[in-house]
Scaffold this active site. Sequence first.
Site, PDB file in Angstrom:
ATOM      1  N   TYR A  57     -12.489 -21.651  17.719  1.00 55.57           N
ATOM      2  CA  TYR A  57     -11.035 -21.400  17.216  1.00 55.57           C
ATOM      3  C   TYR A  57     -10.718 -22.495  16.174  1.00 55.57           C
ATOM      4  O   TYR A  57     -11.155 -23.654  16.637  1.00 55.57           O
ATOM      5  CB  TYR A  57     -10.190 -21.124  18.407  1.00 55.57           C
ATOM      6  CG  TYR A  57     -10.181 -19.619  19.034  1.00 55.57           C
ATOM      7  CD1 TYR A  57     -11.313 -18.826  18.375  1.00 55.57           C
ATOM      8  CD2 TYR A  57      -9.433 -19.682  19.883  1.00 55.57           C
ATOM      9  CE1 TYR A  57     -11.168 -17.449  18.975  1.00 55.57           C
ATOM     10  CE2 TYR A  57      -9.487 -18.174  20.729  1.00 55.57           C
ATOM     11  CZ  TYR A  57     -10.340 -17.353  20.398  1.00 55.57           C
ATOM     12  OH  TYR A  57     -10.269 -16.076  20.891  1.00 55.57           O
ATOM     13  N   SER A 161     -16.772 -11.768  27.419  1.00 60.05           N
ATOM     14  CA  SER A 161     -15.770 -11.131  26.402  1.00 60.05           C
ATOM     15  C   SER A 161     -16.496 -10.291  25.369  1.00 60.05           C
ATOM     16  O   SER A 161     -17.817 -10.650  24.915  1.00 60.05           O
ATOM     17  CB  SER A 161     -15.214 -12.207  25.547  1.00 60.05           C
ATOM     18  OG  SER A 161     -14.331 -11.921  24.490  1.00 60.05           O
ATOM     19  N   ASN A 162     -15.999  -9.153  25.120  1.00 62.12           N
ATOM     20  CA  ASN A 162     -16.816  -8.213  23.920  1.00 62.12           C
ATOM     21  C   ASN A 162     -17.776  -7.487  24.750  1.00 62.12           C
ATOM     22  O   ASN A 162     -18.918  -7.229  23.887  1.00 62.12           O
ATOM     23  CB  ASN A 162     -16.725  -8.857  22.782  1.00 62.12           C
ATOM     24  CG  ASN A 162     -15.617  -9.357  22.315  1.00 62.12           C
ATOM     25  OD1 ASN A 162     -14.439  -8.656  21.997  1.00 62.12           O
ATOM     26  ND2 ASN A 162     -15.364 -10.599  22.079  1.00 62.12           N
ATOM     27  N   LEU A 213      -1.377  -5.268  19.748  1.00 57.87           N
ATOM     28  CA  LEU A 213      -0.677  -4.547  18.785  1.00 57.87           C
ATOM     29  C   LEU A 213      -1.475  -3.948  17.495  1.00 57.87           C
ATOM     30  O   LEU A 213      -0.735  -3.919  16.385  1.00 57.87           O
ATOM     31  CB  LEU A 213       0.458  -5.432  18.472  1.00 57.87           C
ATOM     32  CG  LEU A 213       1.494  -6.081  19.740  1.00 57.87           C
ATOM     33  CD1 LEU A 213       2.589  -6.923  18.859  1.00 57.87           C
ATOM     34  CD2 LEU A 213       1.868  -5.026  20.306  1.00 57.87           C
ATOM     35  N   ARG A 217      -1.050  -4.080  12.817  1.00 56.40           N
ATOM     36  CA  ARG A 217      -0.901  -2.693  12.175  1.00 56.40           C
ATOM     37  C   ARG A 217       0.322  -2.030  12.588  1.00 56.40           C
ATOM     38  O   ARG A 217       0.754  -0.914  11.813  1.00 56.40           O
ATOM     39  CB  ARG A 217      -2.287  -1.697  12.278  1.00 56.40           C
ATOM     40  CG  ARG A 217      -3.549  -2.167  11.757  1.00 56.40           C
ATOM     41  CD  ARG A 217      -4.677  -1.270  12.095  1.00 56.40           C
ATOM     42  NE  ARG A 217      -4.466   0.169  11.738  1.00 56.40           N
ATOM     43  CZ  ARG A 217      -5.239   1.191  12.033  1.00 56.40           C
ATOM     44  NH1 ARG A 217      -6.266   0.702  12.738  1.00 56.40           N
ATOM     45  NH2 ARG A 217      -5.039   2.277  11.465  1.00 56.40           N
ATOM     46  N   LEU A 218       0.681  -2.040  13.605  1.00 54.34           N
ATOM     47  CA  LEU A 218       2.172  -1.506  14.339  1.00 54.34           C
ATOM     48  C   LEU A 218       3.192  -2.042  13.315  1.00 54.34           C
ATOM     49  O   LEU A 218       4.022  -0.983  13.321  1.00 54.34           O
ATOM     50  CB  LEU A 218       2.359  -2.110  15.748  1.00 54.34           C
ATOM     51  CG  LEU A 218       3.560  -1.452  16.349  1.00 54.34           C
ATOM     52  CD1 LEU A 218       3.024  -0.060  16.730  1.00 54.34           C
ATOM     53  CD2 LEU A 218       3.448  -2.417  17.913  1.00 54.34           C
ATOM     54  N   PHE A 219       3.258  -2.832  12.484  1.00 54.50           N
ATOM     55  CA  PHE A 219       4.305  -3.130  11.733  1.00 54.50           C
ATOM     56  C   PHE A 219       4.041  -2.929  10.307  1.00 54.50           C
ATOM     57  O   PHE A 219       5.024  -3.078   9.483  1.00 54.50           O
ATOM     58  CB  PHE A 219       4.728  -4.500  12.137  1.00 54.50           C
ATOM     59  CG  PHE A 219       4.770  -5.346  13.366  1.00 54.50           C
ATOM     60  CD1 PHE A 219       5.902  -4.987  13.914  1.00 54.50           C
ATOM     61  CD2 PHE A 219       3.788  -5.740  14.036  1.00 54.50           C
ATOM     62  CE1 PHE A 219       6.013  -5.228  15.399  1.00 54.50           C
ATOM     63  CE2 PHE A 219       3.835  -6.097  15.346  1.00 54.50           C
ATOM     64  CZ  PHE A 219       5.041  -5.929  16.021  1.00 54.50           C
ATOM     65  N   ASP A 223       0.692   1.995   6.638  1.00 57.76           N
ATOM     66  CA  ASP A 223      -0.425   2.550   7.533  1.00 57.76           C
ATOM     67  C   ASP A 223       0.179   3.655   8.282  1.00 57.76           C
ATOM     68  O   ASP A 223       1.092   3.795   9.119  1.00 57.76           O
ATOM     69  CB  ASP A 223      -0.877   1.309   8.890  1.00 57.76           C
ATOM     70  CG  ASP A 223      -1.859   1.719   9.596  1.00 57.76           C
ATOM     71  OD1 ASP A 223      -1.998   2.944   9.984  1.00 57.76           O
ATOM     72  OD2 ASP A 223      -2.853   0.947   9.896  1.00 57.76           O
TER      73      ASP A 223
END
Length: 301
Positions: A57, A161-162, A213, A217-219, A223
């Site tokens: 990161y 993870s994943n 979220l 994309r939720l905001f 979209d």
Amino acid sequence: MIERVPPVALARDVVVSKVVAGMWRVMRWDTSREGLARFIGECVALGVTSFDLADIYGGGAAQAFFGEALAARGGSHDIQIITKAGIRLPSIDDGATRVKYYDSSATHLRRSVDNALSVLGRERIDVFLLHRPDPLLDRDELAELAQQLVAQGKIGAFGVSNFSAREFDWLGSRVPLASNQIEFSPFHTAPLDDGTLTAIDAADVVPMIWSPLGGGRLFDESDPTGTRVREVLQRIQRDRGLSDWVPLAYAWVCRLPTRPIVLTGTSRVEGIRDATYGAGITLTREEWFNILEAARGYSVA
């Protein structure tokens, strides 16, 4: 006042908060180590005591920066650290790596744990995750490493993870897995159908959910899926007399029977508050399926 959601036990002596503050983009937050220290304190005050990191990161700088923030706030006795390793990037390997690849070798993962402990100023990583499935992974070698790291007190628990359902079952048959950190949201519902969540539940393991979220994309008003989901969440908000609809998106994820932990990616304390509030809301079945239908654009069969 938001009631705190109880923490979640992942393994013996390993308890993390129901909401985990993700540090994926922390190097883009334009904050100082003192500013990050204040943010950590504000999260803890809301009951968000667990923080998610990875060795890659921030171009490899996030863990060290987080460690500086911990030092600035006077320690980390009241928080839990989740971190990941297993991806090698040319950009952060001093030119020694020429191509991005996965490395689940005991040598690399042990070095990654030791480095994380050093830069974070910790004696133990609470949860250590293998960042991605590695086609060259040696289960026996990894099982021995995980056992050693736990016995040495360097990590509290090991997870992945994943990982897909088959990958999770395949590795879990040799290595005790405390969690699987996966993507899930109204915009990514594949784990409902591809067996991933079923495999996690069958193993009696609690998943960690990233991008709940939908990565923003939720905001996004452009979209169409985001618009449909947002309209349903706002209708539920009005029906319930709530002050905001965003927490309901977290409530939708937390309604899963696997009792998932949710990861945030926000630098805003208000966003952390939305997650903690949503984690304490229980949607009805009709509300949950209404959101699913809006996300997919069609009803269940």
